[in-house]
Design a protein around this motif. Structure first.
Motif, mmCIF file in Angstrom:
data_model
loop_
_atom_site.group_PDB
_atom_site.id
_atom_site.type_symbol
_atom_site.label_atom_id
_atom_site.label_comp_id
_atom_site.label_asym_id
_atom_site.label_seq_id
_atom_site.Cartn_x
_atom_site.Cartn_y
_atom_site.Cartn_z
ATOM 1 N N TYR A 148 -10.795 4.633 -9.416
ATOM 2 C CA TYR A 148 -11.866 5.625 -9.325
ATOM 3 C C TYR A 148 -12.986 5.267 -10.292
ATOM 4 N N ARG B 147 -12.100 5.044 -20.817
ATOM 5 C CA ARG B 147 -12.486 6.260 -20.097
ATOM 6 C C ARG B 147 -13.754 6.866 -20.682
ATOM 7 N N ARG C 203 -11.826 7.720 -14.086
ATOM 8 C CA ARG C 203 -10.885 8.719 -13.572
ATOM 9 C C ARG C 203 -9.551 8.128 -13.122
#
Length: 371
Positions: A22, A100, A26
């Protein structure tokens, strides 16, 4: 960490579990297995849990991830470089959280090569050259524990919100069914007739337009429209409690009740404003019905046109739609129930927004200083 590729030649008759990544940090997701008979690739690369992986094609928008346990042993193409973390110096989970963080992949994007956003690729060497402040292992693990706890809270809140929404929807549907089961049907033209309030256009003035979102998502405000640009378009004023239909998208739920903040705004000829007879119906009750399965079916039938989104709600067809009309007391009771449901949804949404903002703030605190 080091670039760690595990190539495997494609073997006839085999299938290979596959994953995708993703965007926006994510994580990974499972994809349909790669069939040796159907792929043009001659080599695939096996990945392991705890490795850092990214998509060259979508690195510019944060397609980085730490490989989770459930995807251990999956295979990817050469467009997905993998790295193994030196556990003597870094906790793989800490590095996973680092990737992230939006500032990490934004910094890496600055070194991407290619033309155009979706052709920019980040080279593995660029990833390996990225510098950041690395705490001691004990502190890394503390940071991971805090971020994991925050992420778990957000997931739990999201799952709770889904459950609450299902309960709210079921309660409203059951209540609506009780008051409409034996209710008489009457044409919309009698219950909530079309009302037009033409606006005289002044070329030197500007006009604030209102729009109606599809799928029952309410009204929105458009930028001011200069009178000189109105041309031959007709504008009509909107007042609070008008039942609004966007005739182009009514069949997909572009139905709303005008709010106080919509006062003084205008709609074009593409919008129909219906005003319920005060002794007969309420706008919020009718809106609920039009957004129900029966109501959307009726709007679809009243919106002829070609395939796709090229469909238009006809005035006469709308006026002919028969709607259930229980007593006004019953409608007002249901409207009060809708108001309570809306308050509960807003409370859920506010908490979710606060939690969602918490995680980026925690990552900013944990990782600030990368370059």
């Amino acid at each position: 960490m080091t670039l760690d590729l595990d190539p495997h030649r494609i073997e006839a008759g085999r299938t290979y579990p596959n994953i995708g990544i993703y965007s926006f940090g994510r994580g990974t997701f499972g994809k349909e297995a790669i069939d040796a008979a159907e792929t043009s690739a001659s080599t695939l690369y096996r990945i392991r849990a705890g490795q850092i992986i990214y998509s060259r094609l979508f690195a510019f928008e944060g397609a980085y991830a730490s490989v989770p346990t459930e995807h251990d042993g999956a295979f990817v193409s050469n467009e997905f470089p993998t790295f193994t973390v030196d556990t003597a110096r870094a906790d793989p989970a800490f590095i996973g959280w680092l990737f992230r963080w939006s500032e990490t992949w934004r910094s890496l994007r600055a070194g991407a090569v290619g033309m155009g956003d979706r052709r920019q690729r980040v080279h593995p060497d660029r990833v390996l050259r990225y510098r950041f402040d690395l705490p001691q292992l004990a502190e890394q693990r503390q940071i991971v524990a805090r971020l994991n706890a925050a992420a778990a809270a957000i997931t739990a809140r999201a799952e709770h919100a889904i459950k609450v929404e299902a309960e709210i929807a079921a309660t409203l549907a059951a209540a609506f069914g009780r008051i409409t089961t034996d209710a008489p049907l009457r044409p919309m033209g009698d219950v909530a007739p079309l009302v037009r309030r033409p606006v005289k256009i002044d070329p030197d003035a500007s006009y604030l337009e209102v729009g109606v979102r599809s799928f029952g998502r309410g009204t929105f405000h458009k930028p001011p429209l200069p009178g000189i640009e109105v041309g031959s378009k007709k504008l009509f004023s909107v007042e609070p409690d008008d039942l609004l239909f966007n005739i182009v998208f009514a069949w997909e739920g572009a139905v709303a009740v005008a709010q106080c903040e919509d006062m003084g705004r205008v709609g074009s000829h593409r919008f129909l404003t219906c005003v319920p007879e005060p002794s007969t119906a309420t706008a919020t009750f009718l809106r609920f019905w039009f957004l129900s399965a029966d109501g959307l079916l009726a709007l679809g039938r009243a919106s002829p046109g070609g395939a796709g989104r090229n469909r238009t709600l006809g005035v006469k067809a709308l006026e002919a739609i028969e709607v259930p009309v229980p007593s006004l007391d019953a409608q007002q009771w249901f409207d009060n129930l809708q108001a309570k449901a809306s308050a509960a949804r807003n409370a859920q949404g506010g908490t979710a927004t606060e939690l969602a903002a918490l995680l980026p703030a925690m990552m900013n605190e944990a990782f600030g200083g990368g370059e």
